[in-house]
Design a protein around this motif. Structure first.
Motif, PDB file in Angstrom:
ATOM      1  N   LEU A  44       3.573   5.464 -16.188  1.00  0.00           N
ATOM      2  CA  LEU A  44       2.820   5.736 -14.967  1.00  0.00           C
ATOM      3  C   LEU A  44       3.122   4.648 -13.946  1.00  0.00           C
ATOM      4  CD1 LEU A  44      -0.618   6.722 -16.543  1.00  0.00           C
ATOM      5  CD2 LEU A  44       1.248   8.236 -15.836  1.00  0.00           C
ATOM      6  N   ARG A  45       3.535   5.072 -12.750  1.00  0.00           N
ATOM      7  CA  ARG A  45       3.890   4.135 -11.677  1.00  0.00           C
ATOM      8  C   ARG A  45       2.899   4.259 -10.519  1.00  0.00           C
ATOM      9  NH1 ARG A  45      10.264   5.919 -11.417  1.00  0.00           N
ATOM     10  NH2 ARG A  45      11.018   4.807 -13.295  1.00  0.00           N
ATOM     11  N   PRO A  46       1.883   3.415 -10.476  1.00  0.00           N
ATOM     12  CA  PRO A  46       0.996   3.403  -9.314  1.00  0.00           C
ATOM     13  C   PRO A  46       1.591   2.569  -8.186  1.00  0.00           C
ATOM     14  CG  PRO A  46       0.220   1.839 -10.939  1.00  0.00           C
ATOM     15  CD  PRO A  46       1.424   2.519 -11.543  1.00  0.00           C
ATOM     16  N   ALA A  47       1.080   2.804  -6.976  1.00  0.00           N
ATOM     17  CA  ALA A  47       1.375   1.924  -5.839  1.00  0.00           C
ATOM     18  C   ALA A  47       0.266   0.870  -5.798  1.00  0.00           C
ATOM     19  CB  ALA A  47       1.451   2.741  -4.559  1.00  0.00           C
ATOM     20  N   LEU A  48      -0.095   0.381  -4.616  1.00  0.00           N
ATOM     21  CA  LEU A  48      -1.218  -0.552  -4.507  1.00  0.00           C
ATOM     22  C   LEU A  48      -2.480   0.130  -5.022  1.00  0.00           C
ATOM     23  CD1 LEU A  48      -2.418  -3.251  -3.059  1.00  0.00           C
ATOM     24  CD2 LEU A  48      -3.239  -1.565  -1.418  1.00  0.00           C
TER      25      LEU A  48
ATOM     26  N   ARG B 171      -6.664  -7.279  -1.795  1.00  0.00           N
ATOM     27  CA  ARG B 171      -5.653  -6.914  -0.800  1.00  0.00           C
ATOM     28  C   ARG B 171      -6.156  -5.828   0.142  1.00  0.00           C
ATOM     29  NH1 ARG B 171      -0.778  -6.195  -5.058  1.00  0.00           N
ATOM     30  NH2 ARG B 171      -2.533  -5.142  -6.086  1.00  0.00           N
ATOM     31  N   LEU B 172      -6.726  -4.764  -0.392  1.00  0.00           N
ATOM     32  CA  LEU B 172      -7.310  -3.756   0.493  1.00  0.00           C
ATOM     33  C   LEU B 172      -8.667  -4.234   1.015  1.00  0.00           C
ATOM     34  CD1 LEU B 172      -7.076  -0.037   0.507  1.00  0.00           C
ATOM     35  CD2 LEU B 172      -9.400  -0.910   0.361  1.00  0.00           C
TER      36      LEU B 172
ATOM     37  N   LEU C 142       1.423 -11.080   2.235  1.00  0.00           N
ATOM     38  CA  LEU C 142       0.704 -12.226   1.689  1.00  0.00           C
ATOM     39  C   LEU C 142      -0.382 -12.725   2.643  1.00  0.00           C
ATOM     40  CD1 LEU C 142       3.719 -14.171   0.144  1.00  0.00           C
ATOM     41  CD2 LEU C 142       2.092 -12.672  -1.027  1.00  0.00           C
ATOM     42  N   ASP C 143       0.009 -13.035   3.887  1.00  0.00           N
ATOM     43  CA  ASP C 143      -0.974 -13.452   4.885  1.00  0.00           C
ATOM     44  C   ASP C 143      -1.593 -12.257   5.600  1.00  0.00           C
ATOM     45  OD1 ASP C 143      -0.473 -16.209   4.427  1.00  0.00           O
ATOM     46  OD2 ASP C 143       1.329 -16.070   5.676  1.00  0.00           O
ATOM     47  N   MET C 144      -0.803 -11.212   5.756  1.00  0.00           N
ATOM     48  CA  MET C 144      -1.259  -9.986   6.416  1.00  0.00           C
ATOM     49  C   MET C 144      -1.182  -8.857   5.380  1.00  0.00           C
ATOM     50  SD  MET C 144      -2.441  -8.721   9.265  1.00  0.00           S
ATOM     51  CE  MET C 144      -1.990  -9.853  10.592  1.00  0.00           C
ATOM     52  N   PRO C 145      -2.213  -8.709   4.542  1.00  0.00           N
ATOM     53  CA  PRO C 145      -2.164  -7.740   3.442  1.00  0.00           C
ATOM     54  C   PRO C 145      -1.859  -6.321   3.899  1.00  0.00           C
ATOM     55  CG  PRO C 145      -4.031  -9.218   3.187  1.00  0.00           C
ATOM     56  CD  PRO C 145      -3.458  -9.491   4.552  1.00  0.00           C
ATOM     57  N   LEU C 146      -1.113  -5.625   3.052  1.00  0.00           N
ATOM     58  CA  LEU C 146      -0.730  -4.218   3.228  1.00  0.00           C
ATOM     59  C   LEU C 146       0.315  -3.993   4.312  1.00  0.00           C
ATOM     60  CD1 LEU C 146      -4.142  -2.304   2.912  1.00  0.00           C
ATOM     61  CD2 LEU C 146      -2.789  -3.467   1.171  1.00  0.00           C
ATOM     62  N   TRP C 147       0.709  -5.040   5.026  1.00  0.00           N
ATOM     63  CA  TRP C 147       1.698  -4.836   6.087  1.00  0.00           C
ATOM     64  C   TRP C 147       3.073  -5.283   5.634  1.00  0.00           C
ATOM     65  CZ3 TRP C 147       4.476  -8.589   9.079  1.00  0.00           C
ATOM     66  CH2 TRP C 147       5.320  -8.003  10.046  1.00  0.00           C
ATOM     67  N   ILE C 148       4.033  -4.376   5.785  1.00  0.00           N
ATOM     68  CA  ILE C 148       5.452  -4.664   5.601  1.00  0.00           C
ATOM     69  C   ILE C 148       6.172  -4.029   6.770  1.00  0.00           C
ATOM     70  CG2 ILE C 148       7.502  -4.236   4.174  1.00  0.00           C
ATOM     71  CD1 ILE C 148       5.752  -4.378   1.736  1.00  0.00           C
ATOM     72  N   ASP C 149       7.180  -4.700   7.280  1.00  0.00           N
ATOM     73  CA  ASP C 149       7.886  -4.236   8.474  1.00  0.00           C
ATOM     74  C   ASP C 149       8.819  -3.074   8.117  1.00  0.00           C
ATOM     75  OD1 ASP C 149       8.810  -4.005  11.019  1.00  0.00           O
ATOM     76  OD2 ASP C 149      10.028  -5.827  10.996  1.00  0.00           O
ATOM     77  N   GLY C 150       8.230  -1.910   7.854  1.00  0.00           N
ATOM     78  CA  GLY C 150       9.008  -0.724   7.500  1.00  0.00           C
ATOM     79  C   GLY C 150       8.079   0.357   6.980  1.00  0.00           C
TER      80      GLY C 150
END
Length: 322
Positions: free
Chosen positions: A154-158, A168-169, A261-269
């Motif tokens: 089983l592969r969950p995301a966050l 994080r959330l 890490l500093d801005m949880p849940l954000w990735i540039d993409g």
């Protein structure tokens, strides 16, 4: 009554799983863990205190289990040790992996279970840093696939929901509750996938119950969600009026703000998104509505009196940037 061995079981996912199993009442469960958390939980449940990385593993591998649910394996060697020493094969081995196994260079959206996963080098095999987490989990999947055991991966995301220790959330829920203005990277529109813990528990239970011959499933509640979506729904539930201030990736980089890490849940993409079609159709799993899952999650934090998040930048740092 089926005998179920749960490796782990007293933290986030495990705690939700055990609570659900005890409510169902059709399984005889035994927990095997180091006893570092939750010793006071489940007084009527059989518990074996031990470390899978030591000879303690011998205390479980000689016993007969119908199902093994592995929640706590992060190193290939640990899985190899269990499989190598197991004298009685279980009918099914349920392994909790992660969507971090997918190749991060694959920029397609809504990747499915056939998408490319990462390799694991000799150096990564025993590395203990977070950077190799996905590689180590991917190697665990390959080891299980070679074992010949009937298994479900089983592969969950966050993962989010009650008992989540990562914050994080929760970082965003806390901001909506206490701040009037938020920094929203890319206007809060970047997409990613999330997994509600109760949906993951449902997937584990259905994997235990149904005939599924050596299968992999993405366990995804919302394939495409954004920080903005979470803020809007949370604002509605908390009856809060929030102002979002758009901020560019270049501004965050200039000020040393690290994605995730500093801005949880954000990735540039927008490519950290994964399909849930297979589990919806093969296991008949109906994902929980976001409004419902966030309402239950907020109720959990209400009971915990909204402690300041331990993940992400501090409120004082955020106010400086604003």
């Amino acid at each position: 009554m089926k005998s179920v061995l749960i490796l782990g079981g007293t933290q986030f996912i495990g705690r939700n799983l055990v609570e659900r199993i005890l409510g169902v009442g059709v399984y005889d469960i035994t927990l095997f863990n180091r006893g570092r958390t939750g010793r006071e939980l489940y007084p009527g449940v059989e518990r074996i205190i031990g470390d899978r990385r030591t000879k303690d593993i011998e205390r479980i591998v000689s016993m007969n289990w119908d199902v093994v649910v592995d929640l706590s394996c992060y190193f290939p060697e640990d899985l190899e040790s269990v499989l190598r020493n197991m004298k009685c094969e279980p009918d099914k081995y349920v392994f909790i992996s992660t969507c971090s196994v997918y190749d991060p260079n694959d920029t397609r959206i809504l990747r499915n279970e056939e998408s490319l996963i990462v390799e694991c080098t000799h150096e990564e095999y025993a590395d203990t840093t977070l950077a190799t987490y996905g590689s180590r989990k991917a190697e665990c999947e390959r080891i299980l696939a070679r074992s010949g055991l009937d298994h479900v991966i089983l592969r969950p995301a966050l993962v989010y929901g009650p008992h989540d220790p990562t914050d994080r959330l929760y970082y965003w829920l806390y901001q909506v509750k206490y701040l009037d203005e938020l920094l929203l990277p890319d206007n809060g529109e970047r997409k990613f996938s999330v997994t509600y813990v109760h949906d993951l528990v449902n997937a584990i239970l259905r994997s235990m119950e149904r005939p599924t011959r050596s299968t992999v499933y993405n366990v995804i509640t919302i394939p495409e969600v954004s920080i903005g979506d979470i803020v809007r729904v949370t604002s509605t539930l908390l009856r809060r009026s929030i102002t979002g201030r758009n901020v560019s990736p270049s501004f965050l980089k200039e000020h040393g703000v690290r994605p995730w890490l500093d801005m949880p849940l954000w990735i540039d993409g927008d490519h950290f998104t994964y399909s849930n079609e297979r589990i919806r159709y093969e296991l008949d799993l109906v994902p929980t509505d976001m409004l419902e899952s966030l309402r239950a999650t907020l109720a959990y934090y209400d009971a915990r009196e909204w402690q300041e998040p331990t993940y992400g930048m501090s409120t004082s740092r955020l106010r400086e940037l604003l």
